[in-house]
Design a protein around this motif. Structure first.
Motif, PDB file in Angstrom:
ATOM      1  N   GLU A 209       0.837  -1.209   0.000  1.00 36.02           N
ATOM      2  CA  GLU A 209       0.000   0.000   0.000  1.00 36.02           C
ATOM      3  C   GLU A 209       0.876   1.267   0.000  1.00 36.02           C
ATOM      4  OE1 GLU A 209      -3.370   0.158   0.334  1.00 36.02           O
ATOM      5  OE2 GLU A 209      -3.666   2.258   0.951  1.00 36.02           O
ATOM      6  N   LEU A 210       1.873   1.255   0.879  1.00 37.23           N
ATOM      7  CA  LEU A 210       2.764   2.424   0.981  1.00 37.23           C
ATOM      8  C   LEU A 210       3.508   2.654  -0.346  1.00 37.23           C
ATOM      9  CD1 LEU A 210       3.615   4.496   3.135  1.00 37.23           C
ATOM     10  CD2 LEU A 210       5.469   2.973   3.790  1.00 37.23           C
ATOM     11  N   LEU A 211       3.998   1.561  -0.928  1.00 33.50           N
ATOM     12  CA  LEU A 211       4.741   1.686  -2.187  1.00 33.50           C
ATOM     13  C   LEU A 211       3.812   2.090  -3.334  1.00 33.50           C
ATOM     14  CD1 LEU A 211       7.111  -1.396  -1.797  1.00 33.50           C
ATOM     15  CD2 LEU A 211       7.857   0.975  -2.049  1.00 33.50           C
ATOM     16  N   ALA A 212       2.579   1.609  -3.282  1.00 33.71           N
ATOM     17  CA  ALA A 212       1.624   1.909  -4.361  1.00 33.71           C
ATOM     18  C   ALA A 212       1.274   3.397  -4.379  1.00 33.71           C
ATOM     19  CB  ALA A 212       0.360   1.069  -4.197  1.00 33.71           C
ATOM     20  N   ASN A 213       1.349   4.031  -3.215  1.00 30.60           N
ATOM     21  CA  ASN A 213       1.008   5.449  -3.130  1.00 30.60           C
ATOM     22  C   ASN A 213       2.219   6.371  -3.307  1.00 30.60           C
ATOM     23  OD1 ASN A 213      -1.802   5.274  -2.774  1.00 30.60           O
ATOM     24  ND2 ASN A 213      -1.467   4.536  -0.690  1.00 30.60           N
ATOM     25  N   ALA A 214       3.374   5.773  -3.548  1.00 33.29           N
ATOM     26  CA  ALA A 214       4.590   6.596  -3.681  1.00 33.29           C
ATOM     27  C   ALA A 214       4.725   7.133  -5.099  1.00 33.29           C
ATOM     28  CB  ALA A 214       5.814   5.739  -3.336  1.00 33.29           C
ATOM     29  N   GLN A 215       5.279   8.336  -5.182  1.00 29.18           N
ATOM     30  CA  GLN A 215       5.596   8.875  -6.508  1.00 29.18           C
ATOM     31  C   GLN A 215       7.075   8.642  -6.850  1.00 29.18           C
ATOM     32  OE1 GLN A 215       3.266  11.856  -5.105  1.00 29.18           O
ATOM     33  NE2 GLN A 215       1.953  10.211  -5.890  1.00 29.18           N
ATOM     34  N   ARG A 216       7.872   8.531  -5.775  1.00 33.56           N
ATOM     35  CA  ARG A 216       9.318   8.393  -5.995  1.00 33.56           C
ATOM     36  C   ARG A 216       9.860   7.244  -5.121  1.00 33.56           C
ATOM     37  NH1 ARG A 216       7.958  13.282  -4.989  1.00 33.56           N
ATOM     38  NH2 ARG A 216       9.040  13.354  -2.990  1.00 33.56           N
ATOM     39  N   PRO A 217       9.440   6.019  -5.429  1.00 39.20           N
ATOM     40  CA  PRO A 217       9.868   4.880  -4.608  1.00 39.20           C
ATOM     41  C   PRO A 217      11.282   4.410  -4.967  1.00 39.20           C
ATOM     42  CG  PRO A 217       8.454   4.112  -6.378  1.00 39.20           C
ATOM     43  CD  PRO A 217       8.553   5.613  -6.532  1.00 39.20           C
ATOM     44  N   LEU A 218      11.925   3.791  -4.004  1.00 40.49           N
ATOM     45  CA  LEU A 218      13.297   3.281  -4.212  1.00 40.49           C
ATOM     46  C   LEU A 218      13.454   2.008  -3.385  1.00 40.49           C
ATOM     47  CD1 LEU A 218      16.294   3.855  -5.211  1.00 40.49           C
ATOM     48  CD2 LEU A 218      16.622   5.054  -3.039  1.00 40.49           C
ATOM     49  N   VAL A 219      14.112   0.992  -3.955  1.00 47.87           N
ATOM     50  CA  VAL A 219      14.433  -0.221  -3.193  1.00 47.87           C
ATOM     51  C   VAL A 219      15.931  -0.259  -2.950  1.00 47.87           C
ATOM     52  CG1 VAL A 219      14.480  -2.754  -3.224  1.00 47.87           C
ATOM     53  CG2 VAL A 219      12.498  -1.543  -4.148  1.00 47.87           C
ATOM     54  N   ILE A 220      16.336  -0.440  -1.703  1.00 50.62           N
ATOM     55  CA  ILE A 220      17.761  -0.621  -1.396  1.00 50.62           C
ATOM     56  C   ILE A 220      17.978  -2.087  -1.024  1.00 50.62           C
ATOM     57  CG2 ILE A 220      19.656   0.023   0.145  1.00 50.62           C
ATOM     58  CD1 ILE A 220      18.564   2.811   0.263  1.00 50.62           C
ATOM     59  N   LEU A 221      18.828  -2.741  -1.806  1.00 55.63           N
ATOM     60  CA  LEU A 221      19.103  -4.165  -1.583  1.00 55.63           C
ATOM     61  C   LEU A 221      20.405  -4.314  -0.808  1.00 55.63           C
ATOM     62  CD1 LEU A 221      18.351  -5.341  -5.239  1.00 55.63           C
ATOM     63  CD2 LEU A 221      16.881  -5.709  -3.231  1.00 55.63           C
ATOM     64  N   GLY A 222      20.363  -5.045   0.287  1.00 55.99           N
ATOM     65  CA  GLY A 222      21.574  -5.268   1.078  1.00 55.99           C
ATOM     66  C   GLY A 222      22.055  -6.697   0.962  1.00 55.99           C
ATOM     67  N   LYS A 223      23.147  -6.988   1.678  1.00 55.19           N
ATOM     68  CA  LYS A 223      23.712  -8.323   1.538  1.00 55.19           C
ATOM     69  C   LYS A 223      22.832  -9.390   2.176  1.00 55.19           C
ATOM     70  CE  LYS A 223      27.386  -7.558   5.089  1.00 55.19           C
ATOM     71  NZ  LYS A 223      27.029  -6.193   5.421  1.00 55.19           N
ATOM     72  N   GLY A 224      21.880  -8.971   3.046  1.00 57.27           N
ATOM     73  CA  GLY A 224      20.887  -9.929   3.553  1.00 57.27           C
ATOM     74  C   GLY A 224      20.000 -10.435   2.428  1.00 57.27           C
ATOM     75  N   ALA A 225      19.724  -9.553   1.456  1.00 58.51           N
ATOM     76  CA  ALA A 225      18.919  -9.966   0.298  1.00 58.51           C
ATOM     77  C   ALA A 225      19.722 -10.914  -0.584  1.00 58.51           C
ATOM     78  CB  ALA A 225      18.469  -8.745  -0.489  1.00 58.51           C
ATOM     79  N   ALA A 226      21.005 -10.629  -0.728  1.00 61.29           N
ATOM     80  CA  ALA A 226      21.855 -11.537  -1.510  1.00 61.29           C
ATOM     81  C   ALA A 226      21.941 -12.889  -0.804  1.00 61.29           C
ATOM     82  CB  ALA A 226      23.239 -10.931  -1.694  1.00 61.29           C
ATOM     83  N   TYR A 227      22.145 -12.840   0.515  1.00 60.31           N
ATOM     84  CA  TYR A 227      22.272 -14.080   1.295  1.00 60.31           C
ATOM     85  C   TYR A 227      21.015 -14.935   1.189  1.00 60.31           C
ATOM     86  CZ  TYR A 227      22.774 -17.293   5.165  1.00 60.31           C
ATOM     87  OH  TYR A 227      22.843 -18.444   5.909  1.00 60.31           O
ATOM     88  N   ALA A 228      19.856 -14.279   1.084  1.00 59.45           N
ATOM     89  CA  ALA A 228      18.569 -14.996   1.114  1.00 59.45           C
ATOM     90  C   ALA A 228      18.326 -15.865  -0.131  1.00 59.45           C
ATOM     91  CB  ALA A 228      17.429 -14.001   1.276  1.00 59.45           C
ATOM     92  N   ARG A 229      19.155 -15.698  -1.156  1.00 64.96           N
ATOM     93  CA  ARG A 229      18.997 -16.508  -2.380  1.00 64.96           C
ATOM     94  C   ARG A 229      17.573 -16.431  -2.929  1.00 64.96           C
ATOM     95  NH1 ARG A 229      22.891 -17.740   0.492  1.00 64.96           N
ATOM     96  NH2 ARG A 229      24.793 -18.689  -0.313  1.00 64.96           N
ATOM     97  N   ALA A 230      17.073 -15.213  -3.015  1.00 57.81           N
ATOM     98  CA  ALA A 230      15.743 -14.976  -3.571  1.00 57.81           C
ATOM     99  C   ALA A 230      15.921 -14.193  -4.867  1.00 57.81           C
ATOM    100  CB  ALA A 230      14.902 -14.200  -2.562  1.00 57.81           C
TER     101      ALA A 230
END
Ligand code: ADP
Ligand code: TPW
Length: 565
Positions: A209-230
């Motif tokens: 919901e929060l992201l859907a209402n954003a005009q200037r959204p950004l995703v920051i990927l960290g090494k936890g995301a890399a570790y998660a193998r997703a």
């Protein structure tokens, strides 16, 4: 007790440790031999576990830490008691700080003597010393508890937020005998050590919901995301929503650096202007300026995806916390999307424009060919040799060497960039390189500042002993950050002028190169990679190149007294 001495229906602590490790799929141990673990290491090797012996426990422990990151299973380091254990604690704490699963297993001296402080060989209360530096610390006092001890260590290392675990094995336990049947039954094969932990449905909806209402959204990927193998789930989310992304340094390659949605070349603009930022497996620590001005905007709202509930609100208020493992969470995000998040064209265009400007500005510096080389030109030469080698694992440490390396060396594959990480620590270089080559079987290029290399340089012998495909490139500017002026006495940041580091590897039978220009550097790295053999390239850089502390000069304390004058 050696294998030959064991009577038929008896076992001992040595065998139970090795049996427990094998039962749980441990295939590699990093360590340094000595009392009381020498026979344990011999037995492990005889039983088919690969043993990689280091010259210093800090590097063995760092190797285990990064092996944990690369495999998703706890890396194992074994050390002797007191001083060997203490040397390993740096790697244990490094694993904990970076959220890598690893287990430091140390032999310890006789409890009866240690606890009365009667002065044993290598006496130390190791359990107490380890505890503040790890996720969990256990001691095994009876041979029938070895199975439980290892099972608890594996679970603690892998489940939830991964980290370092200390397992203390007393010399007495290793030597103790037990009947074989009791011993066998005492072992535990850990089932599902890192169970999936899906997030609550309402937290998924709140975030979308929060992201859907954003005009200037950004995703920051960290090494936890890399570790998660997703990897596939994350890529699908990013590409379906059209949200720009920024990789933290060890998350580079999770999506390729040349991906059109990468905002890396417009980092400050993207961070400063985003209205909603989703942190995925990245902490809002010093590496992200704690979420504070001037980099960050006070009005930005946050989604944070993390497996650790206590990470939330650590630096700024998090409007939409999502607690769960990233693979489950992104699977749920993708299922919940249903077209709710629309690509924000003007925002992407603005980021694209800034990216273009910054790339053009950087190109001039990157394409220059100064003599002697500087960081940019030497890294361009390295990048050219790596261009056709996406499988290569990159290890990177130093100050300027790290900062420029992170920006100039693009990554194409996830979990292929290994660097100083959360602590900004020097000394991970050769330990990480050995482990990356050993556990992946792929070539490794370690890009090292000359000071950074010195912290683990003796492991060049380890690389040569095991004939690993590791090329170490030393960015040699005669100092910590940079060299001293000619003819002056050495300052606190100075290192020997014109050191011939390439001779170090020649002493161990490896191939050394001395490069003073970009064509010879590209040629040397190309040849070294083609050989698949240990190599060391001494890349001579302008001693005046480099700034004090690299990009984090502002972290040097300034005298308040001096400022008042
Ligand atoms: P970076 O330095 O790349 O910004 P950090 O090390 O600061 O990354 O953050 C990694 C975060 O990832 C930690 O807060 C950790 O709890 C989290 N994490 C680790 N594994 C997972 C996982 N499987 N799912 C969700 N979060 C995870
Ligand atoms: C365990 C302090 C940060 S960076 C650095 C040191 C000593 C070396 C910088 O010089 P180098 O790189 O490697 O030659 P470059 O590219 O700038 O020329 N001890 C530890 N960790 C840290 N971070 C330090 C000291 C430090």
């Amino acid at each position: 007790m050696s294998e030959a001495e064991l009577s038929g229906d008896m076992t001992d602590g040595f065998h139970l440790v090795v049996d427990a490790l094998k039962l749980n799929g441990v295939d590699t141990i990093f360590g340094v031999a000595g009392i009381p673990i020498t026979d344990l290491l011999r037995l492990a090797q005889n039983e088919g576990i690969r043993y990689i012996g280091f010259r210093h426990e800090q590097q063995a422990a760092n190797a285990a830490a990064i092996a944990g990151y690369l495999t998703g299973k706890p890396g194992i380091c074994m050390t002797v008691s007191a001083p060997g254990f203490l040397n390993g604690v740096v790697g244990l704490a490094n694993a904990t700080t970076n959220c890598f699963p690893m287990i430091l297993i140390s032999g310890s001296s006789d409890r009866n003597i240690v606890d009365l402080e009667q002065g044993d060989y290598e006496e130390m209360d190791q359990l107490s010393v380890a505890r503040p530096h790890c996720k969990a610390a256990y001691r095994v006092n009876r041979p029938q508890d070895i199975g439980v001890g290892l099972a608890r260590a594996i679970r603690a290392a892998c489940s939830g937020r991964p980290g370092g675990v200390y397992l203390d094995l007393t010399a007495e336990v290793l030597g103790s005998a037990l009947d074989a049947e009791t011993g066998r039954k005492s072992l535990i094969k850990v089932v599902d050590p890192a169970p999936a932990s899906p997030a609550a449905a309402e937290s998924i909806d709140r975030a979308i919901e929060l992201l859907a209402n954003a005009q200037r959204p950004l995703v920051i990927l960290g090494k936890g995301a890399a570790y998660a193998r997703a990897d596939a789930e994350i890529r699908s989310f990013i590409e379906t929503t059209g949200i720009p992304f920024l990789p933290m340094s060890m998350a580079k390659g999770l999506l390729p650096d040349d991906h059109e949605q990468s905002a890396a070349a417009a980092r400050s603009y993207a961070i400063g202007n985003a209205d909603v930022v989703m942190l995925a497996g990245a902490r809002l620590n010093w590496l992200l300026s704690h979420g504070r001005a001037p980099l960050w905007n006070a009005n930005t709202k946050f989604v944070q995806v993390d497996i650790s509930p206590t990470e939330i609100d650590s630096n700024r208020a998090i409007a939409a916390p999502v607690i769960g493992d990233i693979k489950s969470v992104f699977t749920a995000f993708n299922a919940a999307l249903k077209g709710k998040i629309k690509r924000q064209g003007p925002w992407m265009d603005e980021i694209g424009k800034r990216r273009q400007q910054n790339v053009e500005r950087m190109a001039a510096r990157l394409n220059a060919d100064p003599n002697p080389m500087n960081f940019s030109s030497a890294l361009r030469a390295v990048r050219n040799a790596l261009a056709t080698q996406p499988d290569v694992y990159i290890v990177n440490e130093g100050a300027n060497t790290l900062d420029f390396g992170r920006n100039i060396i693009d990554m194409d594959k996830p979990r292929h960039r290994l660097d100083s990480g959360t602590w900004g620590v020097m000394g991970i270089g050769m330990g990480y390189a050995v482990a990356a080559a050993a556990v992946t079987g792929k070539p490794v290029v370690a890009i090292e500042g000359d000071s950074a290399f010195g912290f683990s340089g003796m492991e060049i012998e380890t690389i040569c002993r095991y004939d690993l495909p590791v090329t170490t490139i030393i960015f040699n500017n005669n100092g910590v950050y940079r060299g001293d002026p000619e003819g002056m006495p050495y300052t606190p940041t100075g290192l020997l002028r014109d050191a011939h580091y390439e001779k170090i590897i020649e002493a161990f039978g490896g191939k050394g190169y001395h490069c003073t220009d970009t064509p010879s550097l590209t040629a040397a790295l190309t040849e070294a990679l083609a050989s698949g053999k240990p190599a060391l390239i001494n890349a001579v850089i302008d001693p005046t190149a480099g700034t004090e502390s690299g990009h984090i000069q502002s972290l040097n304390p300034k005298s308040a007294a001096a400022q008042k004058k």
